[in-house]
Design a protein around this motif. Structure first.
Motif, PDB file in Angstrom:
ATOM      1  N   ARG A   6       0.833  -1.201   0.000  1.00  0.00           N
ATOM      2  CA  ARG A   6       0.000   0.000   0.000  1.00  0.00           C
ATOM      3  C   ARG A   6       0.872   1.257   0.000  1.00  0.00           C
ATOM      4  O   ARG A   6       0.632   2.184  -0.768  1.00  0.00           O
ATOM      5  N   ARG A   7       1.920   1.274   0.819  1.00  0.00           N
ATOM      6  CA  ARG A   7       2.806   2.438   0.880  1.00  0.00           C
ATOM      7  C   ARG A   7       3.538   2.647  -0.437  1.00  0.00           C
ATOM      8  O   ARG A   7       3.675   3.776  -0.917  1.00  0.00           O
ATOM      9  N   ILE A   8       4.012   1.554  -1.035  1.00  0.00           N
ATOM     10  CA  ILE A   8       4.706   1.661  -2.335  1.00  0.00           C
ATOM     11  C   ILE A   8       3.747   2.192  -3.385  1.00  0.00           C
ATOM     12  O   ILE A   8       4.087   3.078  -4.172  1.00  0.00           O
ATOM     13  N   ARG A   9       2.523   1.671  -3.383  1.00  0.00           N
ATOM     14  CA  ARG A   9       1.516   2.107  -4.356  1.00  0.00           C
ATOM     15  C   ARG A   9       1.216   3.607  -4.206  1.00  0.00           C
ATOM     16  O   ARG A   9       1.137   4.338  -5.185  1.00  0.00           O
ATOM     17  N   GLU A  10       1.078   4.065  -2.962  1.00  0.00           N
ATOM     18  CA  GLU A  10       0.795   5.484  -2.728  1.00  0.00           C
ATOM     19  C   GLU A  10       1.948   6.369  -3.202  1.00  0.00           C
ATOM     20  O   GLU A  10       1.733   7.414  -3.824  1.00  0.00           O
ATOM     21  N   HIS A  11       3.179   5.948  -2.903  1.00  0.00           N
ATOM     22  CA  HIS A  11       4.338   6.720  -3.367  1.00  0.00           C
ATOM     23  C   HIS A  11       4.416   6.734  -4.891  1.00  0.00           C
ATOM     24  O   HIS A  11       4.683   7.776  -5.493  1.00  0.00           O
ATOM     25  N   ALA A  12       4.207   5.586  -5.517  1.00  0.00           N
ATOM     26  CA  ALA A  12       4.267   5.505  -6.977  1.00  0.00           C
ATOM     27  C   ALA A  12       3.200   6.399  -7.610  1.00  0.00           C
ATOM     28  O   ALA A  12       3.465   7.092  -8.608  1.00  0.00           O
ATOM     29  N   HIS A  13       2.013   6.403  -7.040  1.00  0.00           N
ATOM     30  CA  HIS A  13       0.937   7.243  -7.571  1.00  0.00           C
ATOM     31  C   HIS A  13       1.291   8.722  -7.426  1.00  0.00           C
ATOM     32  O   HIS A  13       1.081   9.519  -8.358  1.00  0.00           O
ATOM     33  N   ARG A  14       1.848   9.096  -6.275  1.00  0.00           N
ATOM     34  CA  ARG A  14       2.242  10.495  -6.061  1.00  0.00           C
ATOM     35  C   ARG A  14       3.333  10.911  -7.057  1.00  0.00           C
ATOM     36  O   ARG A  14       3.269  11.986  -7.652  1.00  0.00           O
ATOM     37  N   ILE A  15       4.319  10.021  -7.288  1.00  0.00           N
ATOM     38  CA  ILE A  15       5.393  10.321  -8.249  1.00  0.00           C
ATOM     39  C   ILE A  15       4.811  10.473  -9.645  1.00  0.00           C
ATOM     40  O   ILE A  15       5.179  11.384 -10.395  1.00  0.00           O
ATOM     41  N   TRP A  16       3.891   9.599 -10.004  1.00  0.00           N
ATOM     42  CA  TRP A  16       3.240   9.654 -11.314  1.00  0.00           C
ATOM     43  C   TRP A  16       2.521  10.981 -11.498  1.00  0.00           C
ATOM     44  O   TRP A  16       2.623  11.627 -12.544  1.00  0.00           O
ATOM     45  N   LEU A  17       1.794  11.418 -10.454  1.00  0.00           N
ATOM     46  CA  LEU A  17       1.088  12.698 -10.530  1.00  0.00           C
ATOM     47  C   LEU A  17       2.070  13.862 -10.632  1.00  0.00           C
ATOM     48  O   LEU A  17       1.856  14.796 -11.419  1.00  0.00           O
ATOM     49  N   GLU A  18       3.159  13.826  -9.850  1.00  0.00           N
ATOM     50  CA  GLU A  18       4.141  14.918  -9.870  1.00  0.00           C
ATOM     51  C   GLU A  18       4.822  15.048 -11.230  1.00  0.00           C
ATOM     52  O   GLU A  18       5.233  16.138 -11.612  1.00  0.00           O
ATOM     53  N   GLU A  19       4.954  13.920 -11.949  1.00  0.00           N
ATOM     54  CA  GLU A  19       5.593  13.950 -13.267  1.00  0.00           C
ATOM     55  C   GLU A  19       4.608  14.291 -14.382  1.00  0.00           C
ATOM     56  O   GLU A  19       4.968  14.280 -15.549  1.00  0.00           O
ATOM     57  N   GLY A  20       3.368  14.578 -14.031  1.00  0.00           N
ATOM     58  CA  GLY A  20       2.392  14.969 -15.041  1.00  0.00           C
ATOM     59  C   GLY A  20       1.658  13.808 -15.659  1.00  0.00           C
ATOM     60  O   GLY A  20       1.188  13.907 -16.800  1.00  0.00           O
ATOM     61  N   GLU A  31       9.932   1.580  -8.890  1.00  0.00           N
ATOM     62  CA  GLU A  31      11.278   1.460  -8.324  1.00  0.00           C
ATOM     63  C   GLU A  31      11.597   2.654  -7.418  1.00  0.00           C
ATOM     64  O   GLU A  31      12.144   2.485  -6.329  1.00  0.00           O
ATOM     65  N   MET A  32      11.244   3.858  -7.861  1.00  0.00           N
ATOM     66  CA  MET A  32      11.457   5.046  -7.019  1.00  0.00           C
ATOM     67  C   MET A  32      10.652   4.931  -5.727  1.00  0.00           C
ATOM     68  O   MET A  32      11.140   5.283  -4.649  1.00  0.00           O
ATOM     69  N   ALA A  33       9.428   4.446  -5.842  1.00  0.00           N
ATOM     70  CA  ALA A  33       8.567   4.297  -4.666  1.00  0.00           C
ATOM     71  C   ALA A  33       9.138   3.262  -3.704  1.00  0.00           C
ATOM     72  O   ALA A  33       9.140   3.466  -2.482  1.00  0.00           O
ATOM     73  N   ARG A  34       9.667   2.155  -4.237  1.00  0.00           N
ATOM     74  CA  ARG A  34      10.289   1.143  -3.372  1.00  0.00           C
ATOM     75  C   ARG A  34      11.477   1.740  -2.616  1.00  0.00           C
ATOM     76  O   ARG A  34      11.678   1.466  -1.434  1.00  0.00           O
ATOM     77  N   GLU A  35      12.288   2.529  -3.300  1.00  0.00           N
ATOM     78  CA  GLU A  35      13.442   3.163  -2.659  1.00  0.00           C
ATOM     79  C   GLU A  35      13.002   4.135  -1.566  1.00  0.00           C
ATOM     80  O   GLU A  35      13.598   4.173  -0.486  1.00  0.00           O
ATOM     81  N   LEU A  36      11.964   4.914  -1.831  1.00  0.00           N
ATOM     82  CA  LEU A  36      11.476   5.856  -0.823  1.00  0.00           C
ATOM     83  C   LEU A  36      10.972   5.136   0.423  1.00  0.00           C
ATOM     84  O   LEU A  36      11.255   5.551   1.551  1.00  0.00           O
ATOM     85  N   VAL A  37      10.259   4.042   0.225  1.00  0.00           N
ATOM     86  CA  VAL A  37       9.753   3.268   1.362  1.00  0.00           C
ATOM     87  C   VAL A  37      10.920   2.666   2.140  1.00  0.00           C
ATOM     88  O   VAL A  37      10.936   2.677   3.373  1.00  0.00           O
ATOM     89  N   ASP A  41      11.789   3.365   6.044  1.00  0.00           N
ATOM     90  CA  ASP A  41      11.939   2.277   7.012  1.00  0.00           C
ATOM     91  C   ASP A  41      13.316   2.313   7.668  1.00  0.00           C
ATOM     92  O   ASP A  41      13.440   2.067   8.865  1.00  0.00           O
ATOM     93  N   GLY A  42      14.343   2.620   6.888  1.00  0.00           N
ATOM     94  CA  GLY A  42      15.689   2.704   7.442  1.00  0.00           C
ATOM     95  C   GLY A  42      15.812   3.818   8.458  1.00  0.00           C
ATOM     96  O   GLY A  42      16.433   3.651   9.511  1.00  0.00           O
ATOM     97  N   GLN A  43      15.210   4.958   8.167  1.00  0.00           N
ATOM     98  CA  GLN A  43      15.249   6.068   9.115  1.00  0.00           C
ATOM     99  C   GLN A  43      14.489   5.722  10.387  1.00  0.00           C
ATOM    100  O   GLN A  43      14.927   6.032  11.483  1.00  0.00           O
ATOM    101  N   ARG A  44      13.364   5.062  10.243  1.00  0.00           N
ATOM    102  CA  ARG A  44      12.574   4.671  11.415  1.00  0.00           C
ATOM    103  C   ARG A  44      13.371   3.692  12.277  1.00  0.00           C
ATOM    104  O   ARG A  44      13.442   3.830  13.487  1.00  0.00           O
ATOM    105  N   ASP A  45      13.999   2.714  11.636  1.00  0.00           N
ATOM    106  CA  ASP A  45      14.764   1.720  12.386  1.00  0.00           C
ATOM    107  C   ASP A  45      15.998   2.329  13.040  1.00  0.00           C
ATOM    108  O   ASP A  45      16.398   1.924  14.127  1.00  0.00           O
TER     109      ASP A  45
END
Length: 101
Positions: A6-20, A31-37, A41-45
């Motif tokens: 769900r988090r990856i999907r939300e990030h990917a959708h936001r990136i898609w919208l930001e790119e027009g 892939e960008m969304a996976r990296e952001l997630v 997670d790394g920062q949280r841990d």
């Protein structure tokens, strides 16, 4: 759908919208969304308290936080300041730089 997807999907959708909303960039957005997630997670841990340092009870960590080999030889190699201690390079006397009179 699990939380990670769900988090990856939300990030990917936001990136898609930001790119027009371009077509044909789905894989790049995922892939960008996976990296952001993963970064989130790394920062949280990284900000969680150290389990060894918990107060009130003894916690045995399966491995040392930093292996002893990593700190045993820290003084063996010269540092940047050690390399030139006491060495003043000689200055040329009586010679002017080329092109000056």
């Amino acid at each position: 759908m699990d939380d990670l997807e769900r988090r990856i999907r939300e990030h990917a959708h936001r990136i898609w919208l930001e790119e027009g909303c371009p077509s044909g960039r789905e894989e790049a957005h995922w892939e960008m969304a996976r990296e952001l997630v993963a970064i989130e997670d790394g920062q949280r841990d990284a900000t969680r308290p150290n389990p060894v340092a918990t107060e009130g009870e003894e916690v045995i960590h399966p491995e040392p936080v930093e292996p002893a080999e990593a700190v045993e030889g820290l003084g063996d190699l010269p540092g940047r300041t050690d390399q030139s201690e006491g060495r003043d390079y000689p200055k040329r006397k009586g010679r002017r730089p080329a092109g000056r009179s």
